[in-house]
Design a protein around this motif. Sequence first.
Motif, PDB file in Angstrom:
ATOM      1  N   GLY A   1       3.871   5.611  -5.843  1.00 62.03           N
ATOM      2  CA  GLY A   1       3.505   5.439  -7.201  1.00 62.03           C
ATOM      3  C   GLY A   1       2.548   6.232  -7.828  1.00 62.03           C
ATOM      4  O   GLY A   1       2.423   6.345  -9.135  1.00 62.03           O
ATOM      5  N   GLY A   2       2.027   7.345  -7.333  1.00 57.76           N
ATOM      6  CA  GLY A   2       1.159   7.830  -7.275  1.00 57.76           C
ATOM      7  C   GLY A   2      -0.308   7.639  -7.184  1.00 57.76           C
ATOM      8  O   GLY A   2      -1.118   8.314  -8.247  1.00 57.76           O
TER       9      GLY A   2
ATOM     10  N   GLY B   1       0.285  -1.290   0.403  1.00 58.02           N
ATOM     11  CA  GLY B   1       0.107   0.323  -0.073  1.00 58.02           C
ATOM     12  C   GLY B   1       0.924   1.015   0.046  1.00 58.02           C
ATOM     13  O   GLY B   1       0.499   2.182  -0.883  1.00 58.02           O
ATOM     14  N   LEU B   2       1.728   1.171   0.990  1.00 55.66           N
ATOM     15  CA  LEU B   2       2.181   2.362   0.920  1.00 55.66           C
ATOM     16  C   LEU B   2       3.095   2.913  -0.394  1.00 55.66           C
ATOM     17  O   LEU B   2       3.661   3.833  -1.009  1.00 55.66           O
TER      18      LEU B   2
ATOM     19  N   LEU C   1      -4.576   1.780   2.396  1.00 56.32           N
ATOM     20  CA  LEU C   1      -3.556   2.287   3.424  1.00 56.32           C
ATOM     21  C   LEU C   1      -3.256   1.682   4.821  1.00 56.32           C
ATOM     22  O   LEU C   1      -3.423   1.350   5.636  1.00 56.32           O
ATOM     23  N   ARG C   2      -4.370   3.153   4.758  1.00 54.86           N
ATOM     24  CA  ARG C   2      -4.458   3.298   6.587  1.00 54.86           C
ATOM     25  C   ARG C   2      -5.248   2.156   7.140  1.00 54.86           C
ATOM     26  O   ARG C   2      -5.203   1.628   7.878  1.00 54.86           O
ATOM     27  N   GLN C   3      -6.400   1.689   5.932  1.00 57.75           N
ATOM     28  CA  GLN C   3      -7.624   0.882   6.266  1.00 57.75           C
ATOM     29  C   GLN C   3      -6.627  -0.723   7.048  1.00 57.75           C
ATOM     30  O   GLN C   3      -6.870  -1.624   7.384  1.00 57.75           O
ATOM     31  N   VAL C   4      -6.181  -1.051   6.037  1.00 60.14           N
ATOM     32  CA  VAL C   4      -4.832  -2.633   6.382  1.00 60.14           C
ATOM     33  C   VAL C   4      -3.997  -1.623   7.642  1.00 60.14           C
ATOM     34  O   VAL C   4      -3.531  -2.662   8.597  1.00 60.14           O
ATOM     35  N   THR C   5      -3.485  -0.624   8.494  1.00 62.24           N
ATOM     36  CA  THR C   5      -2.802  -0.422   9.230  1.00 62.24           C
ATOM     37  C   THR C   5      -3.470  -0.965  10.720  1.00 62.24           C
ATOM     38  O   THR C   5      -3.036  -1.199  11.581  1.00 62.24           O
TER      39      THR C   5
ATOM     40  N   THR D   1      -3.890  -5.233  -7.870  1.00 67.96           N
ATOM     41  CA  THR D   1      -3.072  -4.278  -7.751  1.00 67.96           C
ATOM     42  C   THR D   1      -2.423  -5.241  -7.336  1.00 67.96           C
ATOM     43  O   THR D   1      -2.311  -6.184  -6.283  1.00 67.96           O
ATOM     44  N   LEU D   2      -1.038  -4.759  -6.996  1.00 64.94           N
ATOM     45  CA  LEU D   2       0.057  -5.440  -6.847  1.00 64.94           C
ATOM     46  C   LEU D   2       1.374  -4.356  -6.151  1.00 64.94           C
ATOM     47  O   LEU D   2       1.549  -3.494  -6.472  1.00 64.94           O
TER      48      LEU D   2
END
Length: 519
Positions: free
Chosen positions: A362-363, A356-357, A372-376, A471-472
């Motif tokens: 990567g824009g 996610g970061l 990313l916030r949800q994953v953390t 997405t990867l």
Amino acid sequence: MNTPLPDVPEVRVVGLPQLTAGFDLVQRLDLGMHLKVHGALEPMVGERLADLAEAVSLSGRGGAGFPFAKKLRAVAKSAIRRGVRPVVVVNGSEGEPACRKDTVLMCRAPHLILDGALLAAEALGARLLAIAVTRDSTEASLREALSERGLSDRRGRGLRVRVVRTPERMVSGEASAVISAVNGGPSLPAGRKVRASDSGVGGAPTLLSNAETFAQLAIATRLGAQRYGNTGLMDEPGTVMLTVSGSVARPTVLEVPVGVPLRYVMELCGAPPLPQAVLSGGYHGAWIDGLTAQGAIISKKAMATAGGALGAGAILPIGPETCPLGESLRVANWLAAETAGQCGPCKLGLPAAAAGLSEVLGGGGPTSLEALRQVTQAVRGRGACKHPDGSVRFLQSTLKAFTDDLAAHVLGGGCGRPTQGVLPLPAPGYEEEGIPSGEKLAVDWTLCKGHGLCAGVVPELIRMGPDGYPTLADAAVPMHLRANAQRAVRRCPELALRLEAAPAEQAPASRKALPRGQS
């Protein structure tokens, strides 16, 4: 750039040396020089030792900061209740790339650590003292020190002393992982919440603390509570060992009185006059912004008030010339690779967070930032050990500390600065299951039809986006997921997925695998 720290960096002291006394005379204090510098140590009964530790506010110096007196009393009480002999364990498994203070003490002042550990063992009536180490240098120094004292693991002796080698991994220093290694098992966290004071090595009550803590106990016993308290702060007396690296002229281990300005510590090591930010407490710690760091002092309370953490004593300023988010991504990828692979939040969540970061940098836009916030948030508080929580703490602190840079990457074309690799990571040299393989997954978007089979095979690295396409992460595939990644490539019906060499800066941070639980 990434220059790993040497085993024993330059050592400096602010004020009068205590733990580092004699370092100006010799490279390593053998038993004779140790006694000349520090003098003999008188044994102390259990309750008096606990009272002393309480009077000097001695707490663990490995990161958790648990009061040593409480540990000592809990082990003694459990041993008496069960009628068994306890065990004492010195945790010298310093597997974090940014920390070298314990390694310095084990290599240069091993007898000071043994003093504290033997003091605790005698006070508790222990019959086994185990010392866990991760490096050739520390193992050799401690084995030599034990030989100088005539101590060994032979049966029939009053106290058996065992040196246990553990892999140089982040999770190897977790308390239950160290206990597992001493028991002859893998150096992995137990995955269940069991207090070592109740059941540790061989099921016996176990007193486990890190190397510096035992060295501090030896100093406090020699000085007494009043003289020990003449240094440092009223509520945090004594000195503390720090490892300073990052954007500095020379990585240094320092012994400083608690209460010394953080700014002064960084100046001694050649840090920039006004760094972008300072990572405090190591890779499970938190960022302090540059301006706040100018007014902070070295103490647990003060560092926490400033938004950071003293933790294991790692201080890492970064200068204005490097991208802080790129630096953080390198660390996030390493933390994800350090997973023990025993629980979903660690095995799946940390790679997803690192991915996610990477997408944010990567824009990927606001959507990727929110993901990313949800994953953390999903990882936090759900791991089998402390590694997921510590890693998420670092990531959340990164998002909070670098809001301007984050906006530049999310809304624009990035911050315009390269990632210079100033935060130290392990050197190339070995491959282990948690280490990146040197390959990454790539998609040929002209062929991909969005079937989603790959996300089902390797969800740690690939997930389906809101547009129905995968997405990867633009990150190296960990060794322990390489077989799954190859399977995902084979299962793609459109032949759109492939494995390719990772960029040079994402090449495997590999190290020589070390035997687990070997004495």
